[in-house]
Design an enzyme around this catalytic site. Structure first.
Site, mmCIF file in Angstrom:
data_model
loop_
_atom_site.group_PDB
_atom_site.id
_atom_site.type_symbol
_atom_site.label_atom_id
_atom_site.label_comp_id
_atom_site.label_asym_id
_atom_site.label_seq_id
_atom_site.Cartn_x
_atom_site.Cartn_y
_atom_site.Cartn_z
ATOM 1 N N ASP A 1 -34.442 26.559 -13.031
ATOM 2 C CA ASP A 1 -33.643 25.404 -13.457
ATOM 3 C C ASP A 1 -32.708 24.942 -12.346
ATOM 4 O OD1 ASP A 1 -32.828 23.463 -15.238
ATOM 5 O OD2 ASP A 1 -31.375 24.753 -16.265
ATOM 6 N N HIS B 1 -37.489 18.655 -7.177
ATOM 7 C CA HIS B 1 -38.715 19.301 -7.668
ATOM 8 C C HIS B 1 -39.613 19.724 -6.495
ATOM 9 C CE1 HIS B 1 -37.485 18.417 -11.667
ATOM 10 N NE2 HIS B 1 -37.710 17.116 -11.613
ATOM 11 N N LEU C 1 -50.651 40.779 -7.920
ATOM 12 C CA LEU C 1 -49.660 40.122 -8.777
ATOM 13 C C LEU C 1 -50.331 39.200 -9.803
ATOM 14 C CD1 LEU C 1 -46.576 39.267 -9.223
ATOM 15 C CD2 LEU C 1 -47.111 37.332 -7.709
HETATM 16 C C1 IPE Z 1 -36.051 24.598 -19.022
HETATM 17 O O1 IPE Z 1 -35.204 23.790 -18.289
HETATM 18 C C2 IPE Z 1 -37.484 24.252 -18.735
HETATM 19 C C3 IPE Z 1 -37.980 24.593 -17.404
HETATM 20 C C4 IPE Z 1 -37.306 25.217 -16.468
HETATM 21 C C5 IPE Z 1 -39.351 24.238 -17.170
HETATM 22 P P1 IPE Z 1 -34.584 22.463 -18.906
HETATM 23 O O2 IPE Z 1 -33.717 21.882 -17.843
HETATM 24 O O3 IPE Z 1 -35.647 21.595 -19.456
HETATM 25 O O4 IPE Z 1 -33.722 23.030 -20.116
HETATM 26 P P2 IPE Z 1 -32.481 22.426 -20.886
HETATM 27 O O5 IPE Z 1 -32.878 21.040 -21.339
HETATM 28 O O6 IPE Z 1 -31.348 22.374 -19.920
HETATM 29 O O7 IPE Z 1 -32.237 23.375 -21.987
HETATM 30 C C1 IPE Z 2 -35.976 22.479 -13.523
HETATM 31 O O1 IPE Z 2 -35.012 21.647 -12.986
HETATM 32 C C2 IPE Z 2 -37.355 21.875 -13.465
HETATM 33 C C3 IPE Z 2 -37.889 21.472 -14.776
HETATM 34 C C4 IPE Z 2 -37.286 21.604 -15.923
HETATM 35 C C5 IPE Z 2 -39.186 20.829 -14.770
HETATM 36 P P1 IPE Z 2 -34.396 20.442 -13.804
HETATM 37 O O2 IPE Z 2 -35.246 19.235 -13.591
HETATM 38 O O3 IPE Z 2 -34.178 20.817 -15.221
HETATM 39 O O4 IPE Z 2 -33.020 20.256 -13.066
HETATM 40 P P2 IPE Z 2 -31.601 19.995 -13.726
HETATM 41 O O5 IPE Z 2 -31.402 21.061 -14.761
HETATM 42 O O6 IPE Z 2 -31.652 18.612 -14.309
HETATM 43 O O7 IPE Z 2 -30.630 20.102 -12.594
HETATM 44 MG MG MG Z 3 -32.650 21.680 -16.237
#
Ligand code: IPE
Ligand code: IPE
Ligand code: MG
Length: 259
Positions: free
Chosen positions: A30, A47, A141
Site C-alpha cells: 500500500d 504504481h 519460492l
Molecule cells: C488494499 O489497499 C489493496 C491492495 C493493496 C491491492 P487499498 O489502498 O485499496 O485499501 P484501503 O482502501 O486503503 O483500505
Molecule cells: C497500493 O497503493 C496499490 C493498490 C491498491 C493497487 P495505493 O494505490 O492504494 O496507494 P495509496 O494508498 O492511495 O497511497
Molecule cells: Mg491504498
C-alpha cells in the site's frame, strides 16, 4: 539501511540479523499513490515504482529462503477507483507477467494467482493461466499474486462450492470442517501466512486473507510500498521474531521459524 517512514525520517524498527525466515510472508502493498503525490507525480508513477519494489521483494525472498510470498495486487474493492486507474493497474499486471515470467521461471519461482477471474478480460485470464501453467513444475519460492481478490468473496465462492456438494449428495453438512473449507479456498495447498506486512502506515486488512490470517503476526511499516526493499523486509522479519506465538495456548508455539 533502516526503512524511512512516510515523512522520510527513520523508522524505529532496528535492522536485524535475520535468523530464519517465516515460511509464508503476505504483503499488503500500500501507498503507491501517496508515494507519487509526495513527489508531485501522477499516481500511475507510484504504481510503476511499486512494480520495482515487487521485483526487489521477490529477489530478497528467494535470497532469504522464504517459501511462500503472497502479494495483494488488486482488491475486489479496487474497482471503485476511477476507470483510468483501474485500466492502468490491469495494464501493469500484463506488463509484469510479459516482462518477468521468464525470469521468475529461471529462478525456480512457482506462480499462483488467487482471486476472482470473473470481471477480468480474456487476455489477462490467458496470461494468468500461462504464468501458473509454465511455472507449475518449479520448486522454489511460491509467489502468489492476489488479483481481483477479496477474502469475503473467496469465502462466498467456497461456501457456494460446498453447498453444491451438499445439494448433490456428495458430502453431508457435518462433513464440513476447517480443513474442507481450506480445501475450497483459492489458497488451497498454501500454508497460512505467518507474517503479514502492510506498508503505508494504514493498520487494516482491507479484505486480505481474512480466513488464512487468523493467527498471522501483523507488522505495519511506516513506509510507502515503492520504498520497500530487502532491509524493510528484514526489519519486518525481525519484528516477527520478537513476537511470541501462542495460538491460544499458554506456551510459545515456537513456530516463528520455517518448518
Ligand atoms: C488494499 O489497499 C489493496 C491492495 C493493496 C491491492 P487499498 O489502498 O485499496 O485499501 P484501503 O482502501 O486503503 O483500505
Ligand atoms: C497500493 O497503493 C496499490 C493498490 C491498491 C493497487 P495505493 O494505490 O492504494 O496507494 P495509496 O494508498 O492511495 O497511497
Ligand atoms: Mg491504498
Amino acid at each position: 539501511m533502516l526503512p524511512t517512514d512516510c515523512a522520510g525520517s527513520k523508522a524505529e524498527i532496528a535492522t536485524p540479523l535475520v535468523i530464519a525466515p517465516p515460511r509464508h510472508v503476505a504483503i499488503i502493498m500500500d501507498g503507491n499513490g501517496r508515494w507519487a503525490r509526495a513527489r508531485g507525480l501522477p499516481r500511475i508513477k507510484g504504481h510503476h515504482s511499486g512494480v520495482e519494489a515487487v521485483r526487489r521483494t521477490v529477489k530478497a525472498s528467494i535470497e532469504l529462503g522464504i517459501g511462500y510470498l503472497t502479494i495483494y495486487s488488486f482488491s475486489s474493492e479496487n474497482w471503485r477507483r476511477p476507470a483510468a486507474e483501474v485500466a492502468e493497474l490491469m495494464g501493469l499486471l500484463k506488463l509484469f507477467i510479459r516482462r518477468d515470467l521468464a525470469d521468475l521461471i529461471r529462478n525456480n519461482v512457482r506462480v499462483r494467482i488467487i482471486g476472482d477471474r470473473v470481471g477480468l478480460s480474456a487476455d489477462i485470464c490467458n496470461l494468468l493461466d500461462e504464468a501458473q501453467t509454465k511455472s507449475a513444475g518449479n520448486s522454489g519460492l511460491t509467489l502468489t499474486v492476489a488479483f481481483n481478490y477479496g477474502g469475503r468473496q473467496e469465502m462466498v465462492r467456497a461456501a457456494q462450492a460446498l453447498a453444491r456438494k451438499v445439494a448433490s449428495g456428495e458430502i453431508a453438512p457435518d462433513d464440513i470442517t476447517e480443513d474442507l473449507i481450506d480445501a475450497h479456498l483459492d489458497t488451497v495447498d498454501i500454508p497460512d501466512p505467518d507474517l503479514l506486512i502492510r506498508t503505508s502506515g494504514e493498520q487494516r486488512l482491507s479484505n486480505f486473507l481474512l480466513w488464512q490470517s487468523a493467527y498471522a503476526e501483523l507488522v505495519f511499516l511506516p513506509i510507502f510500498w515503492p520504498d520497500f526493499d530487502r532491509s524493510a523486509l528484514e526489519a519486518a522479519i525481525n519484528a516477527f521474531h520478537l513476537r511470541e506465538r501462542r495460538f491460544g495456548s499458554l506456551e510459545s508455539g515456537g513456530a516463528n521459524v520455517a518448518t
